[in-house]
Design a protein around this motif. Structure first.
Motif, PDB file in Angstrom:
ATOM      1  N   SER A  55      -8.300   9.588  -3.888  1.00  0.00           N
ATOM      2  CA  SER A  55      -8.433   8.242  -2.946  1.00  0.00           C
ATOM      3  C   SER A  55      -9.727   8.555  -2.096  1.00  0.00           C
ATOM      4  N   TRP A  56     -10.006   9.673  -1.759  1.00  0.00           N
ATOM      5  CA  TRP A  56     -11.279   9.984  -0.785  1.00  0.00           C
ATOM      6  C   TRP A  56     -12.372   9.473  -1.404  1.00  0.00           C
ATOM      7  N   ILE A  57     -12.468   9.465  -2.665  1.00  0.00           N
ATOM      8  CA  ILE A  57     -13.798   9.254  -3.477  1.00  0.00           C
ATOM      9  C   ILE A  57     -14.291   7.462  -3.084  1.00  0.00           C
ATOM     10  N   TYR A  58     -13.067   6.930  -2.993  1.00  0.00           N
ATOM     11  CA  TYR A  58     -13.190   5.302  -2.756  1.00  0.00           C
ATOM     12  C   TYR A  58     -13.865   5.302  -1.371  1.00  0.00           C
ATOM     13  N   GLU A  59     -13.454   6.127  -0.233  1.00  0.00           N
ATOM     14  CA  GLU A  59     -13.909   6.294   1.087  1.00  0.00           C
ATOM     15  C   GLU A  59     -15.368   6.378   1.011  1.00  0.00           C
ATOM     16  N   ALA A  60     -15.711   7.403   0.185  1.00  0.00           N
ATOM     17  CA  ALA A  60     -17.233   7.816   0.160  1.00  0.00           C
ATOM     18  C   ALA A  60     -18.057   6.784  -0.527  1.00  0.00           C
ATOM     19  N   ILE A  61     -17.220   6.231  -1.514  1.00  0.00           N
ATOM     20  CA  ILE A  61     -18.213   4.965  -2.160  1.00  0.00           C
ATOM     21  C   ILE A  61     -18.179   3.970  -0.916  1.00  0.00           C
ATOM     22  N   MET A  62     -16.902   3.476  -0.507  1.00  0.00           N
ATOM     23  CA  MET A  62     -17.100   2.274   0.655  1.00  0.00           C
ATOM     24  C   MET A  62     -18.127   2.498   1.746  1.00  0.00           C
ATOM     25  N   SER A  63     -18.320   3.897   2.244  1.00  0.00           N
ATOM     26  CA  SER A  63     -19.053   4.131   3.181  1.00  0.00           C
ATOM     27  C   SER A  63     -20.551   4.156   2.720  1.00  0.00           C
ATOM     28  N   LYS A  64     -20.882   4.051   1.556  1.00  0.00           N
ATOM     29  CA  LYS A  64     -22.234   3.999   0.968  1.00  0.00           C
ATOM     30  C   LYS A  64     -22.466   2.200   0.777  1.00  0.00           C
ATOM     31  N   LEU A  65     -21.597   1.683   0.657  1.00  0.00           N
ATOM     32  CA  LEU A  65     -21.806   0.142   0.351  1.00  0.00           C
ATOM     33  C   LEU A  65     -21.516  -0.540   1.637  1.00  0.00           C
ATOM     34  N   ASP A  66     -21.054   0.041   2.656  1.00  0.00           N
ATOM     35  CA  ASP A  66     -20.763  -0.767   4.149  1.00  0.00           C
ATOM     36  C   ASP A  66     -21.069   0.529   5.194  1.00  0.00           C
ATOM     37  N   LYS A  67     -22.132   0.247   5.939  1.00  0.00           N
ATOM     38  CA  LYS A  67     -22.650   1.232   6.888  1.00  0.00           C
ATOM     39  C   LYS A  67     -21.520   1.476   8.022  1.00  0.00           C
ATOM     40  N   ASN A  68     -20.776   0.562   8.247  1.00  0.00           N
ATOM     41  CA  ASN A  68     -19.950   0.443   9.235  1.00  0.00           C
ATOM     42  C   ASN A  68     -18.595   1.283   8.969  1.00  0.00           C
ATOM     43  N   TYR A  69     -18.374   1.537   7.568  1.00  0.00           N
ATOM     44  CA  TYR A  69     -17.088   2.208   7.244  1.00  0.00           C
ATOM     45  C   TYR A  69     -16.828   3.304   7.970  1.00  0.00           C
ATOM     46  N   GLU A  70     -15.531   3.156   8.537  1.00  0.00           N
ATOM     47  CA  GLU A  70     -15.003   4.442   9.206  1.00  0.00           C
ATOM     48  C   GLU A  70     -14.197   5.130   8.451  1.00  0.00           C
ATOM     49  N   PHE A  71     -14.288   6.419   8.341  1.00  0.00           N
ATOM     50  CA  PHE A  71     -13.156   7.042   7.395  1.00  0.00           C
ATOM     51  C   PHE A  71     -11.891   7.470   8.101  1.00  0.00           C
ATOM     52  N   TYR A  72     -10.996   7.625   7.293  1.00  0.00           N
ATOM     53  CA  TYR A  72      -9.672   7.664   7.768  1.00  0.00           C
ATOM     54  C   TYR A  72      -9.520   8.857   8.869  1.00  0.00           C
ATOM     55  N   SER A  73      -9.811   9.897   8.362  1.00  0.00           N
ATOM     56  CA  SER A  73      -9.678  11.084   9.222  1.00  0.00           C
ATOM     57  C   SER A  73     -10.682  11.933   8.802  1.00  0.00           C
ATOM     58  N   LYS A  74     -11.101  12.696   9.888  1.00  0.00           N
ATOM     59  CA  LYS A  74     -12.164  13.677   9.700  1.00  0.00           C
ATOM     60  C   LYS A  74     -11.445  15.073   9.020  1.00  0.00           C
ATOM     61  N   GLU A  75     -10.511  15.359   9.328  1.00  0.00           N
ATOM     62  CA  GLU A  75      -9.520  16.339   8.788  1.00  0.00           C
ATOM     63  C   GLU A  75      -9.296  16.234   7.303  1.00  0.00           C
ATOM     64  N   PHE A  76      -8.605  14.891   6.963  1.00  0.00           N
ATOM     65  CA  PHE A  76      -8.651  14.654   5.549  1.00  0.00           C
ATOM     66  C   PHE A  76     -10.018  14.630   4.641  1.00  0.00           C
ATOM     67  N   SER A  77     -10.993  14.166   5.353  1.00  0.00           N
ATOM     68  CA  SER A  77     -12.245  14.344   4.563  1.00  0.00           C
ATOM     69  C   SER A  77     -12.510  15.832   4.281  1.00  0.00           C
ATOM     70  N   GLU A  78     -12.365  16.440   5.184  1.00  0.00           N
ATOM     71  CA  GLU A  78     -13.003  17.866   5.239  1.00  0.00           C
ATOM     72  C   GLU A  78     -11.964  18.602   4.156  1.00  0.00           C
ATOM     73  N   TYR A  79     -10.761  18.327   4.048  1.00  0.00           N
ATOM     74  CA  TYR A  79      -9.993  18.988   2.882  1.00  0.00           C
ATOM     75  C   TYR A  79      -9.861  18.523   1.435  1.00  0.00           C
ATOM     76  N   LEU A  80     -10.448  17.132   1.578  1.00  0.00           N
ATOM     77  CA  LEU A  80     -10.454  16.290   0.247  1.00  0.00           C
ATOM     78  C   LEU A  80     -11.890  16.237  -0.343  1.00  0.00           C
ATOM     79  N   ASN A  81     -13.000  16.511   0.338  1.00  0.00           N
ATOM     80  CA  ASN A  81     -14.184  16.703  -0.265  1.00  0.00           C
ATOM     81  C   ASN A  81     -14.440  17.755  -1.104  1.00  0.00           C
TER      82      ASN A  81
END
Ligand code: AVJ
Ligand code: FE
Length: 436
Positions: A55-81
């Motif tokens: 699921s997180w990889i879609y966030e990574a992809i959306m953040s590349k396509l939309d400069k204003n994309y905000e990740f769901y949670s910093k804690e989740f990103s750290e664990y799921l990267n």
């Protein structure tokens, strides 16, 4: 307002997305909550991590396509990267199973939230060709993790008591041991289809091959047993120096998951503990073991170019096909992977045993096949997503084909899988080649 042209792109994209997401959920639907948290080895990941990471990889992809994309949670990103330095410092892979937060419930909530975000993203954004390619890569990434998840589930569950299920595996009827001859010359390798492929399958480029022979079938358990019984694992001369080190260090005596019960070799998988089926392709061998077997047999591994030409080149028509059997995607019913996982699981020959026009069999859908080729970019390689594939261009070998655990939509003749030379927890086997 969405135009018709846009809808033509967006509708199949949404369909593929939903199909992929529901396959992920299907794969874990029979698990208990306790199963989701356990990491049984440093090279495995707990099921809950896979659910979150895909699921997180879609966030990574959306953040590349939309400069204003905000990740769901910093804690989740750290664990799921998993390993992307560009998105922060990834957590140690070996520690994915010692963390109880985010909880399993929170991870599923996250999974569902990302579903909504991706759907909305596809529906509302105007999507360039590159955006479509990146989103599609997200689906294929999820397919890769579905297969990795299956490896992990086997490791988790096969180690524990399970009733032995009826062995549904079709025997492969490989009566004659033989090989086919392939004409050398210039061969144009790489992907030339219309659908998705990874950056590492491009660009198409010419390679020169000598005439060669390649086996019709992957090496079977029966054949591999001859190597074992002939003292293969005790004889240094068959092994690369690094391989021999691994044999001694890890006390290897047979493929992973094999063990002797009452003097007979058994394996452990989704069928439970069962006697080795002599007709199945040997599975769970490392590159080193594949290489040693070949040396013992007086043969060698094919290069990936040799493998690809044997699988996909039609000499009569002078054309390359996407699959060994032609250009048609394998049909749903011939390879119902979910059915296989849940009912006796992992059936060899899950994909159509399309004989390639060169006469080779079982090239896709049984086991990944080790090749002698180093994993590196093709000449002219351009990255499609930083750090995804290109940072692994050292110390790994290419595997070709695809296994019974590879989802149908991600299988194709030009697919390049890659693993380190001593890894054997994947569904890995090999076939032999020979010089002429
Ligand atoms: C190609 C299977 C080695 O396991 O890291 C998953 C696949 N890439 N997420 C891996 C992958 C990004 C990759 N292998
Ligand atoms: Fe990943």
């Amino acid at each position: 307002m969405t135009s018709n042209a846009e809808l033509e792109v967006k509708k199949p994209l949404l369909e593929q997305f939903r199909e992929t997401r529901s396959r992920t959920l299907e794969l874990v639907k029979t698990l208990e909550k306790d199963d989701f948290v356990v990491q049984t080895a440093v090279f495995m990941s707990p099921p809950k991590w896979h659910i979150g990471h895909v699921s997180w990889i879609y966030e990574a992809i959306m953040s590349k396509l939309d400069k204003n994309y905000e990740f769901y949670s910093k804690e989740f990103s750290e664990y799921l990267n998993s390993y992307y330095q560009q998105f922060g410092v990834p957590q140690d892979k070996g520690l994915r199973g010692v963390i109880s937060r985010p909880t399993v419930d929170q991870i599923f909530e996250y999974f569902n939230t990302i579903n909504q975000r991706v759907e909305k993203f596809i529906e509302t954004q105007s999507l360039s060709d590159d955006a479509v390619r990146l989103i599609t890569m997200g689906f294929h990434h999820e397919c890769q993790h579905q297969e990795l998840l299956v490896y992990d589930l086997q490791h988790l569950l096969a180690e524990q008591y399970r009733p032995v299920r009826k062995n549904k595996i079709k025997s492969q009827n490989r009566v004659e041991k033989k090989s086919v001859q392939i004409k050398g010359g210039l061969y144009t390798m790489g992907f030339n289809g219309k659908e998705f492929c990874y950056d590492i399958e491009l660009p198409e480029h010419k390679v020169y091959l000598n005439d060669y022979k390649i086996d019709v079938f992957p090496v079977t358990n029966e054949e591999y047993l001859e190597f074992i019984e002939d003292g293969g694992y005790e004889t240094y001369k068959y092994w690369l120096s690094d391989g021999w080190e691994k044999v001694k260090e890890n006390n290897w005596k047979a493929p992973m998951y094999w063990g002797k019960i009452d003097g007979k070799w058994h394996t452990r998988d989704f069928l439970g503990i069962r006697e080795i089926n002599p007709n199945e392709p040997v599975c769970h061998v490392s590159f080193y073991e594949a290489d040693a077997y070949c040396k013992w047999a007086g043969k060698r591994l094919p290069t990936e170019a040799e493998w690809e030409k044997a699988a996909c080149w039609n000499e009569d028509k002078q054309e390359k096909t996407v699959f060994p059997w032609g250009n048609d995607q394998p049909s749903e019913d011939k390879c119902n992977i979910l059915e296989s996982y849940h009912w006796g699981c992992a059936e060899m020959g899950a994909y159509p045993n399309g004989v390639s026009s060169s006469g080779c069999q079982h090239m896709i859908g049984d086991v990944w096949e080790w090749t002698s080729s180093e994993f590196a970019g093709y000449p002219g390689f351009k990255t499609g997503f930083d750090e995804y594939n290109d940072k692994w261009f050292t110390n790994q070998k290419v595997l070709r084909g695809g296994s019974f655990g590879t989802p149908r939509m991600s299988i194709r003749g030009s697919y390049r899988n890659f693993f380190r030379l001593d890894e054997r927890w994947l569904f890995s086997g090999f076939r032999c080649a020979e010089d002429i």
